[in-house]
Motif scaffolding. Structure first.
Motif, mmCIF file in Angstrom:
data_model
loop_
_atom_site.group_PDB
_atom_site.id
_atom_site.type_symbol
_atom_site.label_atom_id
_atom_site.label_comp_id
_atom_site.label_asym_id
_atom_site.label_seq_id
_atom_site.Cartn_x
_atom_site.Cartn_y
_atom_site.Cartn_z
ATOM 1 N N PRO A 70 34.865 -18.946 -4.248
ATOM 2 C CA PRO A 70 34.701 -17.489 -4.128
ATOM 3 C C PRO A 70 33.829 -16.905 -5.229
ATOM 4 N N ALA A 71 33.962 -17.419 -6.453
ATOM 5 C CA ALA A 71 33.150 -16.900 -7.555
ATOM 6 C C ALA A 71 31.675 -17.176 -7.323
ATOM 7 N N GLY A 72 31.354 -18.353 -6.791
ATOM 8 C CA GLY A 72 29.962 -18.672 -6.501
ATOM 9 C C GLY A 72 29.367 -17.743 -5.464
ATOM 10 N N ARG A 81 23.223 -13.699 -13.100
ATOM 11 C CA ARG A 81 23.258 -13.492 -14.547
ATOM 12 C C ARG A 81 24.480 -12.672 -14.933
ATOM 13 N N ALA A 82 24.791 -11.657 -14.144
ATOM 14 C CA ALA A 82 25.956 -10.819 -14.437
ATOM 15 C C ALA A 82 27.241 -11.649 -14.440
ATOM 16 N N PHE A 83 27.376 -12.532 -13.456
ATOM 17 C CA PHE A 83 28.588 -13.348 -13.385
ATOM 18 C C PHE A 83 28.591 -14.415 -14.472
ATOM 19 N N PHE A 84 27.432 -14.966 -14.781
ATOM 20 C CA PHE A 84 27.354 -15.965 -15.847
ATOM 21 C C PHE A 84 27.773 -15.369 -17.181
ATOM 22 N N THR A 85 27.201 -14.232 -17.526
ATOM 23 C CA THR A 85 27.541 -13.615 -18.813
ATOM 24 C C THR A 85 28.982 -13.126 -18.846
ATOM 25 N N ALA A 86 29.459 -12.589 -17.717
ATOM 26 C CA ALA A 86 30.859 -12.156 -17.668
ATOM 27 C C ALA A 86 31.789 -13.349 -17.822
ATOM 28 N N GLY A 87 31.478 -14.439 -17.123
ATOM 29 C CA GLY A 87 32.310 -15.624 -17.229
ATOM 30 C C GLY A 87 32.311 -16.209 -18.620
ATOM 31 N N LEU A 88 31.136 -16.259 -19.248
ATOM 32 C CA LEU A 88 31.047 -16.789 -20.604
ATOM 33 C C LEU A 88 31.808 -15.904 -21.583
ATOM 34 N N GLY A 89 31.720 -14.588 -21.402
ATOM 35 C CA GLY A 89 32.463 -13.673 -22.260
ATOM 36 C C GLY A 89 33.960 -13.841 -22.111
ATOM 37 N N VAL A 90 34.428 -13.948 -20.861
ATOM 38 C CA VAL A 90 35.863 -14.136 -20.612
ATOM 39 C C VAL A 90 36.330 -15.472 -21.184
ATOM 40 N N PHE A 91 35.556 -16.525 -20.951
ATOM 41 C CA PHE A 91 35.938 -17.850 -21.438
ATOM 42 C C PHE A 91 36.016 -17.871 -22.964
ATOM 43 N N THR A 92 35.043 -17.277 -23.631
ATOM 44 C CA THR A 92 35.028 -17.269 -25.097
ATOM 45 C C THR A 92 36.186 -16.452 -25.655
ATOM 46 N N MET A 122 30.482 -21.392 -13.989
ATOM 47 C CA MET A 122 29.922 -22.675 -13.554
ATOM 48 C C MET A 122 28.977 -22.568 -12.361
ATOM 49 N N PRO A 123 29.382 -21.996 -11.225
ATOM 50 C CA PRO A 123 28.437 -21.943 -10.100
ATOM 51 C C PRO A 123 27.232 -21.059 -10.389
ATOM 52 N N ALA A 124 27.439 -19.985 -11.146
ATOM 53 C CA ALA A 124 26.322 -19.105 -11.486
ATOM 54 C C ALA A 124 25.315 -19.825 -12.381
ATOM 55 N N SER A 125 25.793 -20.697 -13.268
ATOM 56 C CA SER A 125 24.886 -21.403 -14.175
ATOM 57 C C SER A 125 23.943 -22.310 -13.402
#
Length: 459
Positions: A70-72, A81-92, A122-125
């Motif tokens: 679903p995230a992909g 890019r929006a999902f990649f940066t959001a995911g990286l921010g949440v993960f960090t 991951m899928p956004a990357s």
């Protein structure tokens, strides 16, 4: 007719790959580090049972597996890019919460939040990398992107054990902060936004929630069987009902969380059954080996990480060679041979479970396991989608990744059930016997695949 010359790869594409690969490295490293950090976490919370502590691993794996597809699709629709940066921010941010967690409940919740970030990222990357590279040069990019994940898995045991031994398990999470924050800052400035040309329908988020509940109930039932069989039976029954509800819903909605219609194809069904089985064995092997070395053979965490590392380091060169073989001969020989080698590794460990601690005794089994994993694990995704049409490759890959995560959850749950209190007297022989049987069944599954199943080629 002369072939067209390959287009040069722009500098911006390499920059995108570097940013994406760094984030993938963080996420991939986190999993293997936690396996070797688990005994230290257990000592920090001595009053908490191993069954409860196992949710530190399972909360992440369940959330990641169920939310990945679903995230992909959401990233394709609303911006990668929006999902990649959001995911990286949440993960960090979740990594920091894990590192400062005062109790197990907080740690499990933070791990669940980490899984959300990883699933967004991951899928956004990969989509960002594919968008940045010329079509005829994407094989190079995907190879590097995947190799980074394999590298993280290979060095995870050594790095994780060193951090735990000489600092604290909390630093295994806190070390994500500087690299994650730097990558996040660079991403905001350097990555270009992209979306799919055709947005399509929104994914079935409710279905993903049902799948999370089903996975959680099944894992709870397996883990809790020894302590409370009655409650465990209820959890298993509830999980089965929820899983049936998920299947029913997925076959009726327009864009299911996982496209189960693909299981009508024989090769897809067999390959995913093998993925489930081998993922159970892989997690049981990794998790069980850490406890065998630290509990029965009484090694330090750092020593255990060093002893484990030859196996993962073997995976990378074997996987590269196996990929070339699969292009020529198909996947069947890899699964048959790899499954038998995995069984041999299990037999070696089984016969030497009562031996005196010795690296030379341990090494042959570790190398056999590494060779087998290099032959089997990277090829499972390719075999699963080898007979699918190009339009179904993304959906098929998503189903296979979810199955792999479910196998990981069940592998951890089975080890906790079999080993009970994880004491020195625990029956590790049962875990090694599971590896033997799993390897044999993988080899049999390989024989059932079409003899010339090969890597798919997009149209």
């Amino acid at each position: 007719m002369r072939s067209q010359p390959l287009r040069a790869i722009p500098t911006s594409a390499w920059r995108t790959l570097a940013i994406a690969a760094t984030a993938v490295f963080l996420v991939s490293l986190d999993g293997t580090v936690l396996f070797v950090a688990f005994p230290s976490i257990r000592r920090t919370f001595p009053g908490v049972s191993p069954e409860e502590l196992s949710w530190i691993l399972n909360a992440y794996t369940i959330g990641f597996g169920a939310l990945l597809v679903p995230a992909g699709r959401l990233a394709d629709r609303f911006g990668r890019r929006a999902f990649f940066t959001a995911g990286l921010g949440v993960f960090t941010a979740a990594s920091v919460l894990c590192g400062v967690a005062p109790g197990v409940g907080t740690l499990v919740a933070a791990r669940a939040l980490q899984s959300v970030g990883a699933a967004l990222l991951m899928p956004a990357s990969l989509a960002l990398v594919l968008r940045a590279f010329p079509e005829e040069r994407r094989g190079v990019a995907v190879g590097i992107w995947g190799a980074v994940g394999a590298l993280a898995a290979a060095i995870g045991p050594v790095l994780g054990s060193a951090v735990v031994q000489f600092a604290s398990w909390r630093w295994a999470f806190l070390l994500n902060l500087p690299l994650g924050a730097y990558t996040l800052a660079v991403s905001a400035r350097r990555l270009e936004e992209s979306r799919a040309n055709e947005a399509g329908s929104l994914p079935d988020v409710l279905g993903a929630a049902v799948l999370i509940a089903a996975f959680s109930s099944l894992a709870y039932g397996i883990i809790g069987w020894r302590a409370d069989p009655g409650r465990a039976t209820s959890a298993l029954a509830a999980g089965s009902v929820l899983l049936a509800l998920f299947v029913w819903r997925s076959l009726r909605v327009e864009t299911p969380a996982l496209d189960l219609r693909l299981f009508a194809r024989r090769s897809f069904a067999i390959a995913n059954a093998m993925t489930l089985l081998f993922s159970i064995a892989f997690s049981a092997m990794f998790f069980g080996n850490v406890f065998f070395l630290t509990e029965r053979w009484q090694l330090s965490i750092f020593e255990a990480g060093l002893w484990i590392s030859p196996g993962p380091l073997t995976v990378i060169p074997v996987a590269i060679a196996s990929g070339r073989l699969a292009d020529r001969a198909g996947y069947r020989p890899l699964f048959v041979a790899g499954g038998l080698v995995f069984s041999l590794g299990g037999i070696w460990l089984l016969l030497r479970a009562d031996a005196t601690a010795s690296f030379l005794v341990w090494l042959p089994g570790s190398l056999l396991m590494g060779i087998s994993i290099g032959m089997v694990l990277p090829s499972l995704s390719g075999a699963a989608v080898s007979q699918l049409d190009p339009a179904s490759l993304g959906a098929g890959s998503g189903v296979n990744q979810a199955v792999r995560q479910l196998g990981s959850v069940l592998g951890v749950a089975i080890v906790v059930l079999v080993l009970g209190g994880l004491a020195k007297s625990a029956r590790f022989e049962h875990v090694f016997a599971l590896l033997v049987v799993s390897g044999l069944l993988t080899a049999i599954g390989g024989l059932l695949l079409p003899p010339r199943s090969r890597a798919p080629h997009a149209a």
